[in-house]
Design a protein around this motif. Structure first.
Motif, PDB file in Angstrom:
ATOM      1  N   UNK A   1     -22.781  51.644  75.344  1.00 37.97           N
ATOM      2  CA  UNK A   1     -23.842  50.405  75.817  1.00 37.97           C
ATOM      3  C   UNK A   1     -23.276  49.295  76.323  1.00 37.97           C
ATOM      4  N   UNK A   2     -23.817  48.777  77.534  1.00 32.28           N
ATOM      5  CA  UNK A   2     -23.155  47.661  78.209  1.00 32.28           C
ATOM      6  C   UNK A   2     -23.549  46.459  77.746  1.00 32.28           C
ATOM      7  N   UNK A   3     -22.962  45.441  77.896  1.00 29.19           N
ATOM      8  CA  UNK A   3     -23.340  43.764  77.405  1.00 29.19           C
ATOM      9  C   UNK A   3     -24.733  43.508  77.696  1.00 29.19           C
ATOM     10  N   UNK A   4     -25.041  43.877  79.012  1.00 27.72           N
ATOM     11  CA  UNK A   4     -26.507  43.334  79.277  1.00 27.72           C
ATOM     12  C   UNK A   4     -27.560  44.048  78.569  1.00 27.72           C
ATOM     13  N   UNK A   5     -27.227  45.167  77.830  1.00 21.23           N
ATOM     14  CA  UNK A   5     -28.267  45.868  76.966  1.00 21.23           C
ATOM     15  C   UNK A   5     -27.999  45.948  75.538  1.00 21.23           C
TER      16      UNK A   5
END
Length: 247
Positions: A155-159
């Protein structure tokens, strides 16, 4: 499946499975026989013949075990050891780590006799508690130099939105881990923090850049909490087969 045969380490295969290979976890309510069949099919597709991947019962710890005797003595009723990392000091083990938003991190290091390999499950807790530096230390203690790491789909930081107090606590433990979602709420950037932590230790890092929540080729617990698990894989390969497969 994302599959690599690193030119620097011609005797090792690196891969991250997708939903096309199916769920590989036994703990998510799937039919155990179906899971085991998928694992066998995966091993056959990678040319492992009779060799099997070592899987773990992962608990968000910093426990790292040697693949082989340690794994056998630590195995539970599931047949898997309770751990979040495995190391193969001689590079001859087939190692697996399962995730569905957490970081699957795969390591290869050069040794006097060939390679040493390791895998680690780094979720928020494991990353903050230091499982990745511990894995690097274990590889170097085994004679490993020129350590490389692959950070797989996660999972990326924006999510990865988290409560504000959790964000603040994480930043105290690992400065630089905090970020914001696209809507401005507190978040953690696990892949970026892991990459920075490893590079500070002199590790060469390859990042997939794939967000499991956004990319439906991969399982995501945040998208569906009854989902399956993808696997990050390291295994010994025949060098001629690897060259042919890479062409």
């Amino acid at each position: 499946m994302l599959r690599y045969y690193p030119a620097r380490f011609p005797g090792v295969g690196v891969a991250f499975t997708t939903v096309d290979q199916g769920n590989l976890a036994l703990h998510v309510g799937d039919d155990p026989e179906a899971v085991l069949m998928r694992r066998r099919e995966l091993e056959a597709s990678l040319g492992l013949d009779a060799q099997r991947f070592w899987y773990m019962d992962q608990i968000h710890s910093t426990i790292i075990l040697d693949a082989g005797a340690d794994v056998l003595t630590a195995s539970t009723a599931s047949g898997h050891p309770t751990a979040d990392g495995l190391i193969s000091p001689c590079g001859d083990g087939a190692l697996a780590v399962m995730v569905a938003d957490c970081l699957p991190v795969l390591f290869i290091a050069s040794t006097a006799s060939g390679t040493a390999t390791a895998v680690a499950h780094a979720g928020r807790r494991g990353l903050l508690d230091g499982i990745l530096p511990d894995a690097v230390e274990r590889l170097r203690a085994a004679g490993g130099t020129d350590v490389h790491a692959w950070i797989g789909p996660s999972i990326c930081g924006a999510c990865y939105e988290v409560p504000r107090d959790m964000s603040a606590e994480a930043e105290l433990q690992l400065p630089g881990i905090t970020t914001s979602t696209r809507t401005g709420t507190p978040a953690l950037n696990l892949p970026a923090a892991a990459a920075a932590q490893l590079r500070a230790l002199g590790v060469r890092v390859e990042e997939s850049g794939i967000c499991t929540l956004e990319d439906k080729r991969f399982y995501s617990y945040r998208r569906d909490n009854s989902t399956g698990r993808l696997a990050g894989l390291l295994w010994p390969v025949d060098q001629d087969k690897a060259r042919n497969a890479a062409q």
